[in-house]
Design an enzyme around this catalytic site. Sequence first.
Site, PDB file in Angstrom:
ATOM      1  N   ASP A 122     -39.564  35.456  21.458  1.00  0.00           N
ATOM      2  CA  ASP A 122     -39.001  35.703  20.133  1.00  0.00           C
ATOM      3  C   ASP A 122     -37.503  35.939  20.286  1.00  0.00           C
ATOM      4  O   ASP A 122     -36.946  35.722  21.371  1.00  0.00           O
ATOM      5  CB  ASP A 122     -39.733  36.851  19.425  1.00  0.00           C
ATOM      6  CG  ASP A 122     -39.504  38.196  20.087  1.00  0.00           C
ATOM      7  OD1 ASP A 122     -38.698  38.276  21.034  1.00  0.00           O
ATOM      8  OD2 ASP A 122     -40.121  39.178  19.638  1.00  0.00           O
TER       9      ASP A 122
ATOM     10  N   ARG B  40     -41.107  45.508   9.241  1.00  0.00           N
ATOM     11  CA  ARG B  40     -39.825  45.647   9.952  1.00  0.00           C
ATOM     12  C   ARG B  40     -38.773  44.765   9.282  1.00  0.00           C
ATOM     13  O   ARG B  40     -38.806  43.543   9.392  1.00  0.00           O
ATOM     14  CB  ARG B  40     -39.987  45.239  11.422  1.00  0.00           C
ATOM     15  CG  ARG B  40     -38.678  45.305  12.192  1.00  0.00           C
ATOM     16  CD  ARG B  40     -38.852  45.331  13.699  1.00  0.00           C
ATOM     17  NE  ARG B  40     -39.265  44.078  14.277  1.00  0.00           N
ATOM     18  CZ  ARG B  40     -39.298  43.832  15.587  1.00  0.00           C
ATOM     19  NH1 ARG B  40     -38.945  44.783  16.453  1.00  0.00           N
ATOM     20  NH2 ARG B  40     -39.698  42.674  16.042  1.00  0.00           N
TER      21      ARG B  40
HETATM   22  C1  LIG Z   1     -39.849  41.675  21.317  1.00  0.00           C
HETATM   23  C2  LIG Z   1     -40.562  41.879  20.047  1.00  0.00           C
HETATM   24  O1  LIG Z   1     -39.966  42.127  19.043  1.00  0.00           O
HETATM   25  S1  LIG Z   1     -42.227  41.689  20.004  1.00  0.00           S
HETATM   26  C3  LIG Z   1     -42.616  41.610  18.276  1.00  0.00           C
HETATM   27  C4  LIG Z   1     -42.166  40.358  17.670  1.00  0.00           C
HETATM   28  N1  LIG Z   1     -42.887  39.212  18.189  1.00  0.00           N
HETATM   29  C5  LIG Z   1     -44.092  38.888  17.699  1.00  0.00           C
HETATM   30  O2  LIG Z   1     -44.539  39.545  16.783  1.00  0.00           O
HETATM   31  C6  LIG Z   1     -44.837  37.738  18.284  1.00  0.00           C
HETATM   32  C7  LIG Z   1     -46.224  37.708  17.735  1.00  0.00           C
HETATM   33  N2  LIG Z   1     -47.034  36.644  18.283  1.00  0.00           N
HETATM   34  C8  LIG Z   1     -46.968  35.399  17.829  1.00  0.00           C
HETATM   35  O3  LIG Z   1     -46.144  35.067  17.006  1.00  0.00           O
HETATM   36  C9  LIG Z   1     -47.978  34.413  18.355  1.00  0.00           C
HETATM   37  O4  LIG Z   1     -48.973  35.069  19.064  1.00  0.00           O
HETATM   38  C10 LIG Z   1     -47.399  33.325  19.277  1.00  0.00           C
HETATM   39  C11 LIG Z   1     -46.389  32.503  18.497  1.00  0.00           C
HETATM   40  C12 LIG Z   1     -46.742  33.927  20.487  1.00  0.00           C
HETATM   41  C13 LIG Z   1     -48.561  32.430  19.704  1.00  0.00           C
HETATM   42  O5  LIG Z   1     -49.178  31.977  18.543  1.00  0.00           O
HETATM   43  P1  LIG Z   1     -50.189  30.734  18.530  1.00  0.00           P
HETATM   44  O6  LIG Z   1     -49.597  29.614  19.300  1.00  0.00           O
HETATM   45  O7  LIG Z   1     -50.565  30.475  17.118  1.00  0.00           O
HETATM   46  O8  LIG Z   1     -51.414  31.301  19.335  1.00  0.00           O
HETATM   47  P2  LIG Z   1     -52.886  30.770  19.341  1.00  0.00           P
HETATM   48  O9  LIG Z   1     -52.934  29.309  19.051  1.00  0.00           O
HETATM   49  O10 LIG Z   1     -53.506  31.245  20.590  1.00  0.00           O
HETATM   50  O11 LIG Z   1     -53.525  31.563  18.114  1.00  0.00           O
HETATM   51  C14 LIG Z   1     -54.917  31.702  17.932  1.00  0.00           C
HETATM   52  C15 LIG Z   1     -55.152  32.388  16.610  1.00  0.00           C
HETATM   53  O12 LIG Z   1     -54.576  33.690  16.655  1.00  0.00           O
HETATM   54  C16 LIG Z   1     -53.669  33.844  15.579  1.00  0.00           C
HETATM   55  N3  LIG Z   1     -52.555  34.667  16.042  1.00  0.00           N
HETATM   56  C17 LIG Z   1     -51.815  34.529  17.166  1.00  0.00           C
HETATM   57  N4  LIG Z   1     -50.916  35.513  17.247  1.00  0.00           N
HETATM   58  C18 LIG Z   1     -51.092  36.284  16.153  1.00  0.00           C
HETATM   59  C19 LIG Z   1     -50.449  37.452  15.681  1.00  0.00           C
HETATM   60  N5  LIG Z   1     -49.470  38.030  16.373  1.00  0.00           N
HETATM   61  N6  LIG Z   1     -50.862  37.977  14.517  1.00  0.00           N
HETATM   62  C20 LIG Z   1     -51.875  37.407  13.831  1.00  0.00           C
HETATM   63  N7  LIG Z   1     -52.525  36.298  14.228  1.00  0.00           N
HETATM   64  C21 LIG Z   1     -52.125  35.745  15.383  1.00  0.00           C
HETATM   65  C22 LIG Z   1     -53.218  32.447  15.231  1.00  0.00           C
HETATM   66  O13 LIG Z   1     -52.720  32.411  13.919  1.00  0.00           O
HETATM   67  C23 LIG Z   1     -54.498  31.672  15.435  1.00  0.00           C
HETATM   68  O14 LIG Z   1     -55.318  31.893  14.309  1.00  0.00           O
HETATM   69  P3  LIG Z   1     -56.496  30.864  13.890  1.00  0.00           P
HETATM   70  O15 LIG Z   1     -57.416  30.733  15.064  1.00  0.00           O
HETATM   71  O16 LIG Z   1     -57.139  31.515  12.729  1.00  0.00           O
HETATM   72  O17 LIG Z   1     -55.823  29.581  13.563  1.00  0.00           O
HETATM   73  O1  LIG Z   2     -38.649  44.644  19.188  1.00  0.00           O
HETATM   74  C1  LIG Z   2     -39.068  44.809  20.296  1.00  0.00           C
HETATM   75  C2  LIG Z   2     -38.361  44.439  21.481  1.00  0.00           C
HETATM   76  O2  LIG Z   2     -38.909  44.606  22.574  1.00  0.00           O
HETATM   77  O3  LIG Z   2     -37.219  43.970  21.325  1.00  0.00           O
HETATM   78 MG   LIG Z   3     -36.555  43.962  19.236  1.00  0.00          MG
END
Ligand SMILES: CC(=O)SCCNC(=O)CCNC(=O)[C@H](O)C(C)(C)COP(=O)(O)OP(=O)(O)OC[C@H]1O[C@@H](n2cnc3c(N)ncnc32)[C@H](O)[C@@H]1OP(=O)(O)O
Ligand SMILES: O=CC(=O)O
Ligand SMILES: [Mg+2]
EC number: 2.3.3.9
Length: 567
Positions: free
Chosen positions: A468, A182
Site C-alpha cells: 500500500d 481512517r
Molecule cells: C501499512 C498499512 O496502512 S496497512 C492498512 C492498509 N492496507 C490495507 O488495508 C490492505 C488490505 N488488504 C487488501 O487490500 C487486500 O488483501 C490485497 C489487495 C492485499 C489482496 O486482495 P485480493 O487480491 O483481492 O486478495 P484475494 O484474491 O486473496 O481475496 C480473496 C477474498 O478476500 C477479500 N479480501 C481480501 N482482502 C480483504 C480485506 N482486507 N478486507 C475485506 N476483504 C478482503 C477479497 O475481496 C476476496 O473476496 P471474494 O472471495 O468475496 O471475492
Molecule cells: O498505517 C499503517 C502503517 O504501517 O503505515
Molecule cells: Mg500508515
Amino acid sequence: MGSLGIYSESGVTKKGSRGYDVPEGVDIRGRYDEEFAKILNKEALLFVADLQRTFRNHIKYSMECRREAKRRYNEGALPGFDPATKYIRDSEWTCAPVPPAVADRRVEITGPVERKMIINALNSGAKVFMADFEDALSPNWENLMRGQINLKDAVDGTISFHDRVRNRVYKLNDQIAKLFVRPRGWHLPEAHIFIDGEPATGCLVDFGLYFFHNHSNFRRSQGQGYGPFFYLPKMEHSREAKIWNSVFERAEKMAGIEKGSIRATVLIETLPAVFQMNEILYELRDHSVGLNCGRWDYIFSYVKTFQAHPDRLLPDRVQVGMTQHFMRSYSDLLIRTCHRRGVHAMGGMAAQIPIRDDQKANEVALELVRKDKLREVKAGHDGTWAAHPGLIPACMEVFTNNMGNAPNQIRSVRQDDAANLTEEDLLQRPRGVRTMEGLRLNTRVGIQYLAAWLTGAGSVPLYNLMEDAATAEISRVQNWQWLKYGVELDGDGLGVRVNKELFGRVVEEEMERIEKEVGKEKFKKGMYKEACKMFTRQCTAPSLDDFLTLDAYNYIVIHHPREISRL
Ligand SMILES: CC(=O)SCCNC(=O)CCNC(=O)[C@H](O)C(C)(C)COP(=O)(O)OP(=O)(O)OC[C@H]1O[C@@H](n2cnc3c(N)ncnc32)[C@H](O)[C@@H]1OP(=O)(O)O
Ligand SMILES: O=CC(=O)O
Ligand SMILES: [Mg+2]
C-alpha cells in the site's frame, strides 16, 4: 485550472454548472452524480466548510512547523523528547474510560472503502474493521464518493453487492465488526472540492462527510452510545492531535452529542511522533482509544527524517522488521505509554497475505504472521491488524491463547518502566545488508504500486505481500537514499556503488521483468510507463519529495467538465 464559478456573486446559493447544490464559497469540481449529490448535500457541505474555515490556519501552521522540524533534522538535529512537555510525560493522568463497544479489539482487519471489501471485512470475524481513505485508497473522486456511499450503507445496515460474474450476492451477517474510519493525513488536499477558492483539506472532507451522515445511526447500531470511531494517521506532533481534538469537539457540538462521544486511535507512524506519544494522548484524552504501531510508515519516516544523515542508511527493506532494536523499542514504549494512560496499545500489520496456489509457501507465510502476532501479544499489545480475511483465524488464535478471557491487557501488562527506553534505543541504527536484489525489488514494487494507484487501486498484492502507500514509500525513499549517498552494495564483493547509471539500467531491466510477469496486454493497457517515469524522477530527485502520493495526486484529479488539474 480556473474555477468554473458555481455560486453566484450576489452570495445567494444556486445550482452550479455541475449540478451540485452548494453553500456559498463551496465549489465542487468533481463529476456530478445523483448518488454523490446525496452525500454532497448542502447541509453536509456547510459542515465541511465550517470545519475548513475554523481550522485551516491551524493546519497551515502545523504544516509550517513540520517544514521547520525537517529543516532542523536536515541540519543534523535528532528528534527527541521535548523538555517543555516533560510535565505531561511525568505526571499521572489517564484518558477517558474505554467505551464497552470497543473494549475487545484483539484482531482488526483493514481495507479500502470498496463496497465488496467493506462487506467482507465487516463479516470477517475480526472485532474491528478499519475502513481506509488513506494508505489503502487511491483518492480519486469516484473512490472517495463511492466510499462515502458504501460507508453510509454499511452503517445503515443496508449495504449489499452483486458480483454478476460469479452471481454472488454479498450482505452483512448478523454479527459484524465494529467500524473505524481512517481519513487521509493532514498533508493531502482534496482538489475536487474548493472552499473559498482553495482546495479543501482531504481529511476534513473524509471525516466531515462520514460524520455528518452517520453519527446518529452509528451510535445507535454500533457504538452503544459512543462513536463514530476513527483512526488518525501520519501525525508528527501533538499540536496536530490538538487540532483533531478541536475538530471532534466542534462536530459533537454541531450534532448535539456529548463531549467524548467520538473516539480515535492515533497511529504512531512517524519518527518525530514516537517522542510525543504522551502528549498526543494528552491532547486527545477525552476522545482517545489508544495508539497503534503503524510500522510501515514508521520505517518510511525513519528514512525521511534522516534524509540528510548518511550515517543512518537503511539495509534492504525485507530486513527492517519489528525485531530491529529501534522497532522493538518503539513498540515497547507505545505499550507502556498506552497502558499507563488506560488505553489500547494496538499492534501493526504483517505484510503477508494468503498464497492460494502454493500450499507450502502459504504455510510459511502463515507461520511468519503467527510469529509476528505472538511477539506482539507477549510484548503486551491489546490487539493487532490483519490485511486479509484469510489471516483472521490465525491472528485470533494467537491473541486469544495468550490474552485468556480478558478483552485486552491494558491493566495487566507493563505500565511503569517506560523511562528505561531512551532516545538512543528509539533511534538505534538498523542492522543488515544492502543488496542489488534489494534495489531491484524496491524498483519493481515501487513502479507496480504506482501504476496500480494511478488506475484507482490503493492496495495490491505483489510478490505475495500486501503493498500500500506506506510500504511503497519505503521502496521509494530507500532507493532515493542509496542513490543520494552512492551506497556500496553488499554481497558480491565487487564494491558496486548505486549511481544514476546503475539505477537507469536496473529500471530498464525491471520494467522488462514487469512486462513479462504481468503480460504484454496488461502492460500496454496499464499505467506502467507513467509510473516508471514518476518513480524514476522521485528516486533521483536532488531533494526528497515529502510523499509519493502528492506528486501522483496531480494525475488523478479530474475536474469536470473534463480537465486535468495541477495543484
Ligand atoms: C501499512 C498499512 O496502512 S496497512 C492498512 C492498509 N492496507 C490495507 O488495508 C490492505 C488490505 N488488504 C487488501 O487490500 C487486500 O488483501 C490485497 C489487495 C492485499 C489482496 O486482495 P485480493 O487480491 O483481492 O486478495 P484475494 O484474491 O486473496 O481475496 C480473496 C477474498 O478476500 C477479500 N479480501 C481480501 N482482502 C480483504 C480485506 N482486507 N478486507 C475485506 N476483504 C478482503 C477479497 O475481496 C476476496 O473476496 P471474494 O472471495 O468475496 O471475492
Ligand atoms: O498505517 C499503517 C502503517 O504501517 O503505515
Ligand atoms: Mg500508515
